[in-house]
Design a protein around this motif. Structure first.
Motif, PDB file in Angstrom:
ATOM      1  N   ILE A  54     -37.819   7.030  25.459  1.00  0.00           N
ATOM      2  CA  ILE A  54     -36.536   6.984  26.156  1.00  0.00           C
ATOM      3  C   ILE A  54     -36.177   5.532  26.462  1.00  0.00           C
ATOM      4  CG2 ILE A  54     -35.421   7.593  28.347  1.00  0.00           C
ATOM      5  CD1 ILE A  54     -36.634  10.320  28.048  1.00  0.00           C
ATOM      6  N   GLN A  55     -34.961   5.159  26.092  1.00  0.00           N
ATOM      7  CA  GLN A  55     -34.491   3.788  26.347  1.00  0.00           C
ATOM      8  C   GLN A  55     -33.209   3.837  27.146  1.00  0.00           C
ATOM      9  OE1 GLN A  55     -34.279   3.032  22.173  1.00  0.00           O
ATOM     10  NE2 GLN A  55     -36.063   1.669  22.222  1.00  0.00           N
ATOM     11  N   LYS A  56     -32.757   2.664  27.592  1.00  0.00           N
ATOM     12  CA  LYS A  56     -31.559   2.595  28.429  1.00  0.00           C
ATOM     13  C   LYS A  56     -30.328   3.145  27.695  1.00  0.00           C
ATOM     14  CE  LYS A  56     -29.960  -0.521  32.032  1.00  0.00           C
ATOM     15  NZ  LYS A  56     -28.651   0.069  32.096  1.00  0.00           N
ATOM     16  N   GLU A  57     -30.353   3.053  26.351  1.00  0.00           N
ATOM     17  CA  GLU A  57     -29.192   3.506  25.556  1.00  0.00           C
ATOM     18  C   GLU A  57     -29.308   4.979  25.161  1.00  0.00           C
ATOM     19  OE1 GLU A  57     -31.396   1.020  23.987  1.00  0.00           O
ATOM     20  OE2 GLU A  57     -30.536  -0.231  25.571  1.00  0.00           O
ATOM     21  N   THR A  58     -30.427   5.625  25.460  1.00  0.00           N
ATOM     22  CA  THR A  58     -30.626   7.021  25.069  1.00  0.00           C
ATOM     23  C   THR A  58     -29.472   7.877  25.591  1.00  0.00           C
ATOM     24  OG1 THR A  58     -33.012   6.743  25.064  1.00  0.00           O
ATOM     25  CG2 THR A  58     -32.206   8.998  25.273  1.00  0.00           C
ATOM     26  N   LYS A  59     -28.965   8.749  24.699  1.00  0.00           N
ATOM     27  CA  LYS A  59     -27.821   9.583  25.085  1.00  0.00           C
ATOM     28  C   LYS A  59     -28.307  10.891  25.718  1.00  0.00           C
ATOM     29  CE  LYS A  59     -24.748   7.767  21.548  1.00  0.00           C
ATOM     30  NZ  LYS A  59     -24.652   7.715  20.103  1.00  0.00           N
TER      31      LYS A  59
ATOM     32  N   ASP B 143     -26.808   6.418  37.013  1.00  0.00           N
ATOM     33  CA  ASP B 143     -26.646   5.000  37.345  1.00  0.00           C
ATOM     34  C   ASP B 143     -27.450   4.126  36.385  1.00  0.00           C
ATOM     35  OD1 ASP B 143     -24.962   5.572  39.379  1.00  0.00           O
ATOM     36  OD2 ASP B 143     -26.442   5.347  40.981  1.00  0.00           O
ATOM     37  N   TYR B 144     -28.612   4.611  35.944  1.00  0.00           N
ATOM     38  CA  TYR B 144     -29.496   3.772  35.126  1.00  0.00           C
ATOM     39  C   TYR B 144     -29.137   3.804  33.640  1.00  0.00           C
ATOM     40  CZ  TYR B 144     -33.599   1.602  33.160  1.00  0.00           C
ATOM     41  OH  TYR B 144     -34.416   0.773  32.466  1.00  0.00           O
ATOM     42  N   PHE B 145     -28.862   4.995  33.102  1.00  0.00           N
ATOM     43  CA  PHE B 145     -28.651   5.115  31.658  1.00  0.00           C
ATOM     44  C   PHE B 145     -27.189   4.882  31.275  1.00  0.00           C
ATOM     45  CE2 PHE B 145     -32.690   7.248  32.261  1.00  0.00           C
ATOM     46  CZ  PHE B 145     -33.427   6.680  31.237  1.00  0.00           C
ATOM     47  N   ASP B 146     -26.995   4.343  30.067  1.00  0.00           N
ATOM     48  CA  ASP B 146     -25.644   3.966  29.633  1.00  0.00           C
ATOM     49  C   ASP B 146     -24.832   5.159  29.130  1.00  0.00           C
ATOM     50  OD1 ASP B 146     -26.382   1.381  30.163  1.00  0.00           O
ATOM     51  OD2 ASP B 146     -27.031   0.980  28.098  1.00  0.00           O
ATOM     52  N   ASN B 147     -25.530   6.171  28.600  1.00  0.00           N
ATOM     53  CA  ASN B 147     -24.837   7.316  27.983  1.00  0.00           C
ATOM     54  C   ASN B 147     -25.279   8.599  28.655  1.00  0.00           C
ATOM     55  OD1 ASN B 147     -23.432   6.099  25.566  1.00  0.00           O
ATOM     56  ND2 ASN B 147     -25.504   5.319  25.323  1.00  0.00           N
ATOM     57  N   PHE B 148     -24.466   9.061  29.555  1.00  0.00           N
ATOM     58  CA  PHE B 148     -24.900  10.176  30.387  1.00  0.00           C
ATOM     59  C   PHE B 148     -23.726  11.108  30.666  1.00  0.00           C
ATOM     60  CE2 PHE B 148     -25.408  12.244  34.432  1.00  0.00           C
ATOM     61  CZ  PHE B 148     -26.747  12.604  34.477  1.00  0.00           C
TER      62      PHE B 148
ATOM     63  N   GLU C 282     -14.952  18.555  24.398  1.00  0.00           N
ATOM     64  CA  GLU C 282     -15.687  17.366  24.866  1.00  0.00           C
ATOM     65  C   GLU C 282     -17.182  17.665  24.994  1.00  0.00           C
ATOM     66  OE1 GLU C 282     -14.144  15.257  28.607  1.00  0.00           O
ATOM     67  OE2 GLU C 282     -12.725  16.874  28.236  1.00  0.00           O
ATOM     68  N   ILE C 283     -17.481  18.844  25.507  1.00  0.00           N
ATOM     69  CA  ILE C 283     -18.891  19.209  25.725  1.00  0.00           C
ATOM     70  C   ILE C 283     -19.593  19.332  24.381  1.00  0.00           C
ATOM     71  CG2 ILE C 283     -20.452  20.996  26.592  1.00  0.00           C
ATOM     72  CD1 ILE C 283     -18.273  21.691  28.699  1.00  0.00           C
ATOM     73  N   GLU C 284     -18.956  19.994  23.430  1.00  0.00           N
ATOM     74  CA  GLU C 284     -19.601  20.197  22.128  1.00  0.00           C
ATOM     75  C   GLU C 284     -19.793  18.874  21.394  1.00  0.00           C
ATOM     76  OE1 GLU C 284     -17.579  23.414  20.159  1.00  0.00           O
ATOM     77  OE2 GLU C 284     -18.344  24.836  21.644  1.00  0.00           O
ATOM     78  N   LYS C 285     -18.852  17.966  21.547  1.00  0.00           N
ATOM     79  CA  LYS C 285     -18.997  16.649  20.922  1.00  0.00           C
ATOM     80  C   LYS C 285     -20.222  15.934  21.516  1.00  0.00           C
ATOM     81  CE  LYS C 285     -16.364  12.478  19.727  1.00  0.00           C
ATOM     82  NZ  LYS C 285     -17.064  11.398  20.438  1.00  0.00           N
ATOM     83  N   ALA C 286     -20.313  15.935  22.832  1.00  0.00           N
ATOM     84  CA  ALA C 286     -21.447  15.268  23.490  1.00  0.00           C
ATOM     85  C   ALA C 286     -22.771  15.920  23.090  1.00  0.00           C
ATOM     86  CB  ALA C 286     -21.265  15.295  25.006  1.00  0.00           C
ATOM     87  N   LEU C 287     -22.774  17.234  22.971  1.00  0.00           N
ATOM     88  CA  LEU C 287     -24.015  17.935  22.585  1.00  0.00           C
ATOM     89  C   LEU C 287     -24.447  17.545  21.173  1.00  0.00           C
ATOM     90  CD1 LEU C 287     -23.257  21.528  23.917  1.00  0.00           C
ATOM     91  CD2 LEU C 287     -25.072  20.015  24.749  1.00  0.00           C
ATOM     92  N   SER C 288     -23.452  17.366  20.309  1.00  0.00           N
ATOM     93  CA  SER C 288     -23.800  17.062  18.918  1.00  0.00           C
ATOM     94  C   SER C 288     -24.280  15.618  18.763  1.00  0.00           C
ATOM     95  CB  SER C 288     -22.605  17.334  18.001  1.00  0.00           C
ATOM     96  OG  SER C 288     -21.605  16.368  18.248  1.00  0.00           O
ATOM     97  N   GLU C 289     -23.984  14.771  19.773  1.00  0.00           N
ATOM     98  CA  GLU C 289     -24.382  13.361  19.685  1.00  0.00           C
ATOM     99  C   GLU C 289     -25.583  13.017  20.548  1.00  0.00           C
ATOM    100  OE1 GLU C 289     -20.742  11.454  20.841  1.00  0.00           O
ATOM    101  OE2 GLU C 289     -19.821  11.737  18.866  1.00  0.00           O
ATOM    102  N   CYS C 290     -25.985  13.923  21.441  1.00  0.00           N
ATOM    103  CA  CYS C 290     -27.012  13.538  22.415  1.00  0.00           C
ATOM    104  C   CYS C 290     -28.401  13.493  21.795  1.00  0.00           C
ATOM    105  CB  CYS C 290     -26.988  14.455  23.638  1.00  0.00           C
ATOM    106  SG  CYS C 290     -27.711  16.076  23.392  1.00  0.00           S
ATOM    107  N   GLU C 291     -29.274  12.710  22.431  1.00  0.00           N
ATOM    108  CA  GLU C 291     -30.657  12.573  21.972  1.00  0.00           C
ATOM    109  C   GLU C 291     -31.621  13.339  22.869  1.00  0.00           C
ATOM    110  OE1 GLU C 291     -30.666   8.145  20.197  1.00  0.00           O
ATOM    111  OE2 GLU C 291     -29.674   8.413  22.122  1.00  0.00           O
TER     112      GLU C 291
ATOM    113  N   GLN D 272     -37.975   9.012  37.828  1.00  0.00           N
ATOM    114  CA  GLN D 272     -38.798   7.804  38.004  1.00  0.00           C
ATOM    115  C   GLN D 272     -39.490   7.447  36.694  1.00  0.00           C
ATOM    116  OE1 GLN D 272     -38.565   5.649  40.235  1.00  0.00           O
ATOM    117  NE2 GLN D 272     -37.127   7.043  41.249  1.00  0.00           N
ATOM    118  N   LYS D 273     -40.050   8.479  36.051  1.00  0.00           N
ATOM    119  CA  LYS D 273     -40.805   8.263  34.819  1.00  0.00           C
ATOM    120  C   LYS D 273     -39.878   7.699  33.728  1.00  0.00           C
ATOM    121  CE  LYS D 273     -43.218  11.070  31.443  1.00  0.00           C
ATOM    122  NZ  LYS D 273     -42.385  11.911  30.660  1.00  0.00           N
ATOM    123  N   TRP D 274     -38.719   8.308  33.572  1.00  0.00           N
ATOM    124  CA  TRP D 274     -37.790   7.880  32.520  1.00  0.00           C
ATOM    125  C   TRP D 274     -37.283   6.476  32.777  1.00  0.00           C
ATOM    126  CZ3 TRP D 274     -34.894  13.179  32.577  1.00  0.00           C
ATOM    127  CH2 TRP D 274     -35.594  14.082  31.739  1.00  0.00           C
ATOM    128  N   ILE D 275     -37.016   6.165  34.036  1.00  0.00           N
ATOM    129  CA  ILE D 275     -36.489   4.836  34.347  1.00  0.00           C
ATOM    130  C   ILE D 275     -37.571   3.788  34.097  1.00  0.00           C
ATOM    131  CG2 ILE D 275     -35.700   3.387  36.277  1.00  0.00           C
ATOM    132  CD1 ILE D 275     -34.016   5.773  37.214  1.00  0.00           C
TER     133      ILE D 275
END
Ligand code: NAD
Ligand code: ZN
Length: 235
Positions: free
Chosen positions: A2-7, A81-86, A162-171, A230-233
């Motif tokens: 998991i990285q800061k850019e992870t969707k 707050d921490y991740f860029d794509n949420f 919008e939801i389906e688009k985000a689901l198809s792009e998320c990691e 905490q773990k992901w951050i």
């Protein structure tokens, strides 16, 4: 990894608000606060007995004034707050996510805090004491009758494209406090998985679709989520 850019796409259900004192749907034999679903959560129920349905939602609306967000809601704010794509998609009609501070939030089943005109479809935030009684309220624009701004069974959930688009792009897709019985939300796991997302479930009881998650953690959202965040951050 998991990285800061992870969707991320997070789906929440009634379970995340349970620790705030709002009862879930299936607490008592499929009854919602002692009412049959057909009675209070369908367009037919509203047509048959609008006063009963109105009173039911006015009670739910008043309850919002007595409850507070819990550690589960707060952990999701930290994540955002921490991740860029949420994106947070909730089936809940309470306002605890936004009161905790969530911003990129879709209420796919509507919001208790809002009412909608049956005639002109205008939507208004109405939570003053003068709006919480048993008398029907009318639209500020056309004087049509207002109904709860809630998606009832057999009605179309909101902002699905919008939801389906985000689901198809998320990691990473995480479902929290949802029984996996209510569609189309129960299908989000499959859409995300089909597009290659890693899928995680967090729930008090194993949900209907438990075997399809890559990882499942059983327990209370308010206890489990803060550890995950905490773990992901830290990763
Ligand atoms: P559901 O009631 O069908 O299932 C809730 C799930 O949450 C259950 O599987 C239960 O095991 C789990 N749960 C209970 N306490 C938990 C906790 N502390 N931590 C984690 N999980 C916990 O709810 P649903 O799947 O969201 O579907 C119900 C429908 O009813 C939704 O569409 C929603 O609009 C509506 N509803 C909303 C609210 C609300 O806004 N708070 C409350 C009741 C019902
Ligand atoms: Zn109107």
């Amino acid at each position: 990894m998991i990285q800061k850019e992870t969707k991320f796409v997070i789906l929440t259900g009634a379970g995340i608000s349970a620790e705030s004192g709002i009862r879930t749907f299936r607490d008592s034999n499929g009854l919602w606060e002692n009412h049959r679903i057909e009675e209070v959560a369908t367009p037919e129920g509203w047509k048959a007995n609008p006063q009963l349905v109105w009173n039911f939602y006015q009670q739910r609306r008043k309850q919002l004034l007595e409850v507070e967000p819990n550690q589960g809601h707060e952990a999701l704010v930290q994540l955002e707050d921490y991740f860029d794509n949420f994106l947070l998609v909730t089936q809940n009609v309470d306002d605890l996510h936004e009161r905790a501070g969530s911003k990129n939030l879709i209420h796919m089943h509507g919001e208790l805090a809002k009412l909608r005109c049956e005639a002109c479809h205008h939507v208004e935030y109405m939570m003053d004491n003068k709006h919480l009684g048993e008398a029907f309220l009318t639209c500020l624009h056309c004087e049509g009758r207002l109904r709860p701004h809630i998606v009832w069974f057999n009605e179309m959930p909101m902002r699905m494209a919008e939801i389906e688009k985000a689901l198809s792009e998320c990691e990473v897709f995480v479902a929290i406090g949802t029984s996996g019985h209510v569609y189309p939300a129960a299908n989000f796991l499959h859409i995300a998985k089909r597009h290659g997302a890693h899928t995680i479930g967090i729930n008090l009881d194993p949900p209907e679709n438990v075997y399809f998650f890559d990882e499942f953690f059983q327990g209370k959202a308010g206890e489990i989520l803060p550890h995950f965040v905490q773990k992901w951050i830290q990763e």
